[in-house]
Structure formats: structure tokens, C-alpha cells
Write an enzyme that holds these catalytic residues in place. Sequence first.
Site, PDB file in Angstrom:
ATOM      1  N   GLU A  68      45.034  46.077  42.546  1.00 23.22           N
ATOM      2  CA  GLU A  68      44.412  45.864  41.233  1.00 23.22           C
ATOM      3  C   GLU A  68      43.807  47.135  40.674  1.00 23.22           C
ATOM      4  O   GLU A  68      43.865  47.378  39.470  1.00 23.22           O
ATOM      5  CB  GLU A  68      43.323  44.785  41.317  1.00 23.22           C
ATOM      6  N   ASP A  86      44.396  42.402  46.158  1.00 25.18           N
ATOM      7  CA  ASP A  86      43.165  42.386  45.353  1.00 25.18           C
ATOM      8  C   ASP A  86      42.010  42.659  46.308  1.00 25.18           C
ATOM      9  O   ASP A  86      41.665  41.817  47.140  1.00 25.18           O
ATOM     10  CB  ASP A  86      42.978  41.041  44.648  1.00 25.18           C
ATOM     11  N   ILE A  88      38.787  42.886  45.865  1.00 24.75           N
ATOM     12  CA  ILE A  88      37.739  41.871  45.675  1.00 24.75           C
ATOM     13  C   ILE A  88      38.206  40.959  44.546  1.00 24.75           C
ATOM     14  O   ILE A  88      38.288  41.385  43.390  1.00 24.75           O
ATOM     15  CB  ILE A  88      36.363  42.491  45.324  1.00 24.75           C
ATOM     16  N   ASP A  89      38.528  39.726  44.881  1.00 18.64           N
ATOM     17  CA  ASP A  89      38.864  38.735  43.860  1.00 18.64           C
ATOM     18  C   ASP A  89      37.610  37.905  43.612  1.00 18.64           C
ATOM     19  O   ASP A  89      37.062  37.316  44.541  1.00 18.64           O
ATOM     20  CB  ASP A  89      40.017  37.841  44.313  1.00 18.64           C
ATOM     21  N   THR A  91      35.090  39.426  41.358  1.00 21.24           N
ATOM     22  CA  THR A  91      34.113  40.521  41.323  1.00 21.24           C
ATOM     23  C   THR A  91      32.809  40.082  40.650  1.00 21.24           C
ATOM     24  O   THR A  91      31.725  40.507  41.056  1.00 21.24           O
ATOM     25  CB  THR A  91      34.711  41.746  40.604  1.00 21.24           C
ATOM     26  N   ASP A 213      45.997  38.479  41.920  1.00 22.09           N
ATOM     27  CA  ASP A 213      45.160  37.273  41.995  1.00 22.09           C
ATOM     28  C   ASP A 213      45.883  36.135  42.726  1.00 22.09           C
ATOM     29  O   ASP A 213      45.239  35.269  43.310  1.00 22.09           O
ATOM     30  CB  ASP A 213      44.795  36.764  40.591  1.00 22.09           C
TER      31      ASP A 213
HETATM   32  P1  2AM Z   1      38.983  39.486  39.640  1.00 16.54           P
HETATM   33  O1  2AM Z   1      37.634  39.061  40.032  1.00 16.54           O
HETATM   34  O2  2AM Z   1      39.756  40.152  40.716  1.00 16.54           O
HETATM   35  O3  2AM Z   1      38.977  40.280  38.346  1.00 16.54           O
HETATM   36  C1  2AM Z   1      37.990  34.471  37.502  1.00 16.54           C
HETATM   37  O4  2AM Z   1      38.124  33.280  36.806  1.00 16.54           O
HETATM   38  C2  2AM Z   1      39.296  34.819  38.146  1.00 16.54           C
HETATM   39  O5  2AM Z   1      40.198  35.374  37.173  1.00 16.54           O
HETATM   40  C3  2AM Z   1      39.151  35.849  39.225  1.00 16.54           C
HETATM   41  O6  2AM Z   1      40.099  35.596  40.215  1.00 16.54           O
HETATM   42  C4  2AM Z   1      39.392  37.154  38.494  1.00 16.54           C
HETATM   43  O7  2AM Z   1      39.859  38.169  39.328  1.00 16.54           O
HETATM   44  C5  2AM Z   1      40.480  36.727  37.528  1.00 16.54           C
HETATM   45  N1  2AM Z   1      40.480  37.542  36.311  1.00 16.54           N
HETATM   46  C6  2AM Z   1      39.395  38.020  35.674  1.00 16.54           C
HETATM   47  N2  2AM Z   1      39.740  38.725  34.578  1.00 16.54           N
HETATM   48  C7  2AM Z   1      41.088  38.678  34.526  1.00 16.54           C
HETATM   49  C8  2AM Z   1      42.062  39.217  33.618  1.00 16.54           C
HETATM   50  N3  2AM Z   1      41.692  39.935  32.563  1.00 16.54           N
HETATM   51  N4  2AM Z   1      43.356  38.998  33.884  1.00 16.54           N
HETATM   52  C9  2AM Z   1      43.718  38.289  34.951  1.00 16.54           C
HETATM   53  N5  2AM Z   1      42.863  37.744  35.838  1.00 16.54           N
HETATM   54  C10 2AM Z   1      41.557  37.933  35.626  1.00 16.54           C
HETATM   55 CA    CA Z   2      39.701  42.176  41.814  1.00 14.20          CA
END
Ligand code: 2AM
Ligand code: CA
Length: 264
Positions: A68, A86, A88-89, A91, A213
Site C-alpha cells: 500500500e 497492507d 496496517i489495515d 490505520t 485490503d
Molecule cells: P487502510 O486502513 O489500510 O487505509 C476502512 O473502512 C477500510 O477501508 C480499511 O480497511 C481501510 O484500509 C480501507 N480504506 C480506507 N480508505 C480507502 C481508500 N481510499 N480506498 C480503498 N480502501 C480504503
Molecule cells: Ca493500510
Amino acid sequence: MNNNVIFENAANWIKEAGERIKESFQTTLNIETKSNANDLVTNMDKETERFFISKIKEKFPEHKVLGEEGNGDDLEELSGVVWIIDPIDGTMNFVHQQRNFAISIGIYEDGVGKIGLIYDVVHDELYHAIKGQGAFVNDVRLSRLGEVTVSEAIIGINATWVTPNRRIDPSILGTLVRDARGTRSYGSAAIEIAQVAAGRLDAYMTLRLSPWDFAGGLVLIEEVGGMASTLKGEPIQLLEENSIFISKPGLHEEIMKEYLNKEW
Ligand code: 2AM
Ligand code: CA
């Protein structure tokens, strides 16, 4: 490729990375925003991604990495062995709650998912699957998914999609939310997909996710007999952003036919 050898290495690295992330709770995080004010990234997202890349390049120099935070390889196709990571999923959960985030890894060979790992760091729950060998949480085997109807289902969905938004008429999923037994939202797509694999959620849906994700979760879902498509019922494209609809098998058909089979 020897799936079991690769899995053993990945599992060791994911635990080590989890320890480093927990240690970072004692330090001051450096938090920045990416695409918008709520799209967060920290020094730990970047450091964790670099940790995996250095381990993978040292042990498996021919493998490629899609991450990511963009420190991996630039990929236009999925030939060979590719780790989709990823670091940290969830974040936002990491920053605000110091829990409910995961490290997600999907390992693909010529575009076919072979190994999936999702590590819920703070709860110390490692979900994993190896193609053809089943799926597990901390070495306890997960059962194959049974059938359930909407009226008895708990659905993972974020409130964004039932309020005015840019991607879907909120009344479509609003009707589903009304008819379902309940809804949950955990804020980490990887954890939500793992919950479906473990049978604790019956379905999970969202309008926009990136490959890192869902790459690990898709391997888990396949091993327990779940369904995975876009919200239009089309195959998920591994190198693109997709809407995502993960579900127990009969429920997937019911939701596609009764709720999603209309103009958005
Ligand atoms: P992340 O924390 O790795 O950014 C939150 O509802 C979920 O959607 C998390 O798994 C987050 O991943 C992901 N997410 C957040 N913003 C995003 C984006 N702009 N596009 C795709 N996934 C997103
Ligand atoms: Ca992430």
C-alpha cells in the site's frame, strides 16, 4: 513454489512485525494524511512495509511485492510470485484506538491466490489459509460456511453507504440493512473479511477497496467455501480498486437477486 515454506516465513515475519507495532504504542507516532483528511498514514505503516520488503527480498529474491505504501515493485500484471501487503489495515483504528487493525498479506502465483494471512495484532489472532489446505485462526481449523437468509444475517457494512454518498443510492443498501438481523462495522476491511471466513459475520460489503485490503482475505474466503465478487456480481480485479461483496454462498445469491439487481 513450496507454499508451506513460504507460509512459515510469512507467519514468523508477521508476528515479528506485530511486536514492533505494539512497541510503537510507547512512542509518539508521526501521522500524515494521504488522499484526504481522513486517509491516514503513519511512520509505522511505512516502516512495517519496508520490514516485509527487506525480509522477502533477502529470502525470496525472485518474488515481487505490491504494498500500500508504494515501497514495493511497480506491477502491471501478476506473473510469478507476488506478495500483496497492507502493513496496517485500519490505520484510523491504529491511530485512534490502538486496536482493531491488522497486517494483511496475500501471496499469489501467476494471479492465483495461494496463501492468505491476516494478523489482528492486538487480539493476537492470526488467520491464515493455504490453497487446498483449509483456513485457520491460530491453528484452529475454520468450518466451511453454511447457508443463511438475510433475515437471520449479520452484515458488515459501513454507515457511509446508507447515507448520501458518491457511489451508490443509499436506499439500495438501506433496504438490506433494514431487512437484515443486524449490522456491524469494524473499520478494517481485512478483519471484516476474516470475520466472514470465521462465520462471525455472514457478509461484508463496501464500495471501494484496494488490492492490499482484500488480497489476503480472498484466499481465506475461498478455502471456507465463501463467495467473493464486486457489488455488481462481477469478478474482482486483483490489481484495481473494486467494490467488494463477500458472503456465505446462498446469501450472496439472495442479496444479488433481491437487493442489488437494479440500477444504482
Ligand atoms: P487502510 O486502513 O489500510 O487505509 C476502512 O473502512 C477500510 O477501508 C480499511 O480497511 C481501510 O484500509 C480501507 N480504506 C480506507 N480508505 C480507502 C481508500 N481510499 N480506498 C480503498 N480502501 C480504503
Ligand atoms: Ca493500510
